[in-house]
Design a protein around this motif. Structure first.
Motif, PDB file in Angstrom:
ATOM      1  N   PHE A 158       0.821  -1.210   0.000  1.00 32.34           N
ATOM      2  CA  PHE A 158       0.000   0.000   0.000  1.00 32.34           C
ATOM      3  C   PHE A 158       0.853   1.258   0.000  1.00 32.34           C
ATOM      4  O   PHE A 158       0.594   2.200  -0.753  1.00 32.34           O
ATOM      5  CB  PHE A 158      -0.927   0.003   1.213  1.00 32.34           C
ATOM      6  N   ILE A 159       1.884   1.298   0.820  1.00 31.25           N
ATOM      7  CA  ILE A 159       2.659   2.527   0.984  1.00 31.25           C
ATOM      8  C   ILE A 159       3.360   2.921  -0.308  1.00 31.25           C
ATOM      9  O   ILE A 159       3.553   4.119  -0.590  1.00 31.25           O
ATOM     10  CB  ILE A 159       3.674   2.377   2.139  1.00 31.25           C
ATOM     11  N   LYS A 160       3.727   1.937  -1.130  1.00 31.52           N
ATOM     12  CA  LYS A 160       4.401   2.271  -2.386  1.00 31.52           C
ATOM     13  C   LYS A 160       3.509   3.104  -3.302  1.00 31.52           C
ATOM     14  O   LYS A 160       4.018   3.871  -4.129  1.00 31.52           O
ATOM     15  CB  LYS A 160       4.830   0.983  -3.111  1.00 31.52           C
ATOM     16  N   GLN A 161       2.185   2.978  -3.137  1.00 28.12           N
ATOM     17  CA  GLN A 161       1.263   3.750  -3.974  1.00 28.12           C
ATOM     18  C   GLN A 161       1.272   5.238  -3.625  1.00 28.12           C
ATOM     19  O   GLN A 161       0.775   6.058  -4.399  1.00 28.12           O
ATOM     20  CB  GLN A 161      -0.158   3.211  -3.815  1.00 28.12           C
ATOM     21  N   LEU A 162       1.812   5.576  -2.475  1.00 29.36           N
ATOM     22  CA  LEU A 162       1.825   6.970  -2.036  1.00 29.36           C
ATOM     23  C   LEU A 162       3.006   7.759  -2.596  1.00 29.36           C
ATOM     24  O   LEU A 162       3.051   8.980  -2.466  1.00 29.36           O
ATOM     25  CB  LEU A 162       1.858   7.040  -0.504  1.00 29.36           C
ATOM     26  N   TYR A 163       3.946   7.056  -3.202  1.00 28.59           N
ATOM     27  CA  TYR A 163       5.130   7.732  -3.737  1.00 28.59           C
ATOM     28  C   TYR A 163       4.847   8.311  -5.121  1.00 28.59           C
ATOM     29  O   TYR A 163       4.327   7.627  -6.000  1.00 28.59           O
ATOM     30  CB  TYR A 163       6.301   6.759  -3.824  1.00 28.59           C
ATOM     31  N   HIS A 164       5.209   9.572  -5.286  1.00 26.25           N
ATOM     32  CA  HIS A 164       5.091  10.254  -6.576  1.00 26.25           C
ATOM     33  C   HIS A 164       6.371  11.074  -6.782  1.00 26.25           C
ATOM     34  O   HIS A 164       6.344  12.314  -6.735  1.00 26.25           O
ATOM     35  CB  HIS A 164       3.852  11.149  -6.609  1.00 26.25           C
ATOM     36  N   PRO A 165       7.485  10.395  -7.005  1.00 23.53           N
ATOM     37  CA  PRO A 165       8.769  11.096  -7.058  1.00 23.53           C
ATOM     38  C   PRO A 165       8.891  12.095  -8.202  1.00 23.53           C
ATOM     39  O   PRO A 165       9.757  12.976  -8.149  1.00 23.53           O
ATOM     40  CB  PRO A 165       9.783   9.955  -7.202  1.00 23.53           C
ATOM     41  N   ASP A 166       8.060  11.964  -9.221  1.00 26.32           N
ATOM     42  CA  ASP A 166       8.128  12.901 -10.348  1.00 26.32           C
ATOM     43  C   ASP A 166       7.257  14.140 -10.151  1.00 26.32           C
ATOM     44  O   ASP A 166       7.280  15.057 -10.979  1.00 26.32           O
ATOM     45  CB  ASP A 166       7.720  12.198 -11.643  1.00 26.32           C
ATOM     46  N   ALA A 167       6.480  14.174  -9.082  1.00 26.79           N
ATOM     47  CA  ALA A 167       5.623  15.335  -8.815  1.00 26.79           C
ATOM     48  C   ALA A 167       6.473  16.560  -8.501  1.00 26.79           C
ATOM     49  O   ALA A 167       7.494  16.466  -7.809  1.00 26.79           O
ATOM     50  CB  ALA A 167       4.676  15.038  -7.663  1.00 26.79           C
ATOM     51  N   LEU A 168       6.051  17.698  -8.992  1.00 30.64           N
ATOM     52  CA  LEU A 168       6.789  18.943  -8.797  1.00 30.64           C
ATOM     53  C   LEU A 168       5.976  19.929  -7.963  1.00 30.64           C
ATOM     54  O   LEU A 168       4.742  19.908  -7.987  1.00 30.64           O
ATOM     55  CB  LEU A 168       7.112  19.583 -10.150  1.00 30.64           C
ATOM     56  N   PRO A 169       6.648  20.807  -7.219  1.00 31.91           N
ATOM     57  CA  PRO A 169       5.927  21.840  -6.484  1.00 31.91           C
ATOM     58  C   PRO A 169       5.072  22.684  -7.425  1.00 31.91           C
ATOM     59  O   PRO A 169       5.481  22.984  -8.556  1.00 31.91           O
ATOM     60  CB  PRO A 169       7.045  22.678  -5.857  1.00 31.91           C
ATOM     61  N   ASN A 170       3.891  23.049  -6.973  1.00 31.71           N
ATOM     62  CA  ASN A 170       3.002  23.887  -7.774  1.00 31.71           C
ATOM     63  C   ASN A 170       3.032  25.326  -7.273  1.00 31.71           C
ATOM     64  O   ASN A 170       3.836  25.689  -6.402  1.00 31.71           O
ATOM     65  CB  ASN A 170       1.586  23.302  -7.771  1.00 31.71           C
ATOM     66  N   VAL A 171       2.145  26.145  -7.812  1.00 26.51           N
ATOM     67  CA  VAL A 171       2.172  27.578  -7.504  1.00 26.51           C
ATOM     68  C   VAL A 171       1.921  27.862  -6.025  1.00 26.51           C
ATOM     69  O   VAL A 171       2.377  28.877  -5.491  1.00 26.51           O
ATOM     70  CB  VAL A 171       1.167  28.347  -8.394  1.00 26.51           C
ATOM     71  N   ILE A 172       1.236  26.968  -5.334  1.00 26.52           N
ATOM     72  CA  ILE A 172       1.016  27.177  -3.898  1.00 26.52           C
ATOM     73  C   ILE A 172       2.337  27.051  -3.151  1.00 26.52           C
ATOM     74  O   ILE A 172       2.718  27.936  -2.374  1.00 26.52           O
ATOM     75  CB  ILE A 172      -0.018  26.178  -3.359  1.00 26.52           C
ATOM     76  N   HIS A 173       3.051  25.954  -3.400  1.00 23.24           N
ATOM     77  CA  HIS A 173       4.366  25.787  -2.768  1.00 23.24           C
ATOM     78  C   HIS A 173       5.309  26.922  -3.167  1.00 23.24           C
ATOM     79  O   HIS A 173       6.046  27.467  -2.330  1.00 23.24           O
ATOM     80  CB  HIS A 173       5.008  24.461  -3.203  1.00 23.24           C
ATOM     81  N   GLN A 174       5.296  27.282  -4.435  1.00 23.00           N
ATOM     82  CA  GLN A 174       6.219  28.295  -4.952  1.00 23.00           C
ATOM     83  C   GLN A 174       5.937  29.676  -4.347  1.00 23.00           C
ATOM     84  O   GLN A 174       6.869  30.424  -4.032  1.00 23.00           O
ATOM     85  CB  GLN A 174       6.120  28.343  -6.470  1.00 23.00           C
TER      86      GLN A 174
END
Length: 239
Positions: free
Chosen positions: A66-82
């Motif tokens: 299950f926990i492996k499904q939570l990984y999204h290493p290619d996701a990038l910060p969006n305008v909120i984070h920025q």
């Protein structure tokens, strides 16, 4: 003046801002939330069990699957984070986040309390050695024979005193506390608001209303729109 404009103007005039962020901050980066119609809990019986200390101990294979499904290493910060990071150039900014995706850190924010830890910090439960998360995604077995796990707070586990202390300090420091992208119902995260200064303002930028005691400004809608407008104002204010 619209509510959005008024809130942005007050944020620009504040000295110290603390953001309390949840899963809705990361969904624009392509990371599913937990409880929505398209969330990772959808269709699962007792999904909290899969993220529990009991599951990790008794059924480590099920936990790992299950926990492996939570990984999204290619996701990038969006305008909120920025935008939150951009505010650091002119304000004292803290972030206390429920998220375990590390995107606030990747965006460059320097005063971040990852309240529930990070998927990208992984260690062996037997020898304690830290390993790259990519090794964990390949296998949950360490070279020593022990089982690996991410450094996140699971159901049934407690929070370290240091985490609580840092989160409380961040809220106490704020002229304005901004709650973004969270139902704000999970304890003890939602209890942090009790530590705000008496005269500190509370802003809520969320898809749905949240219930809080005391006065607050709630802007119901897409947080991306609000933070895009705030980012633009920040850029206009720069020399």
């Amino acid at each position: 003046m619209t509510k959005e404009t008024a809130m942005i103007e007050q944020l620009l005039q504040a000295k110290s801002i603390t953001f309390l962020t949840g899963a809705g901050v990361s969904t624009p980066s392509g990371i599913p939330d937990y409880r929505s119609l398209h969330g990772i809990y959808q269709g699962l019986d007792q999904p909290e069990y899969l993220l529990s200390a009991t599951c990790l101990k008794r059924e480590p294979e099920k936990f790992y699957s299950f926990i492996k499904q939570l990984y999204h290493p290619d996701a990038l910060p969006n305008v909120i984070h920025q935008t939150i990071h951009e505010l650091e150039k002119t304000h004292n900014v803290w972030v206390v986040s429920q998220n375990i995706d590390g995107l606030h850190d990747r965006a460059g924010s320097t005063q971040v309390v990852n309240f529930h830890g990070s998927l990208y910090h992984v260690y062996c439960q037997s020898c304690g050695k830290e390993v790259p998360y990519a090794d964990y995604l390949a296998s949950d077995r360490h070279l020593c024979g022990g089982r690996l796990r991410p450094a996140i707070v699971l159901y049934e586990e407690g929070f370290t005193p240091q985490t609580i202390k840092e989160a409380v300090r961040a809220v106490e420091a704020a002229d304005i506390v901004v709650i973004v992208g969270t139902t704000f119902q999970v304890h003890p995260f939602c209890d942090l608001i009790e530590y705000k200064q008496k005269n500190a303002q509370v802003f809520v930028v969320n898809q749905t209303p949240i219930h809080l005691r005391g006065q607050k400004e709630q802007l119901i809608g897409n947080a991306v729109d609000f933070f895009q407008a705030l980012y633009q104002k920040l850029k206009e204010a720069q020399p």
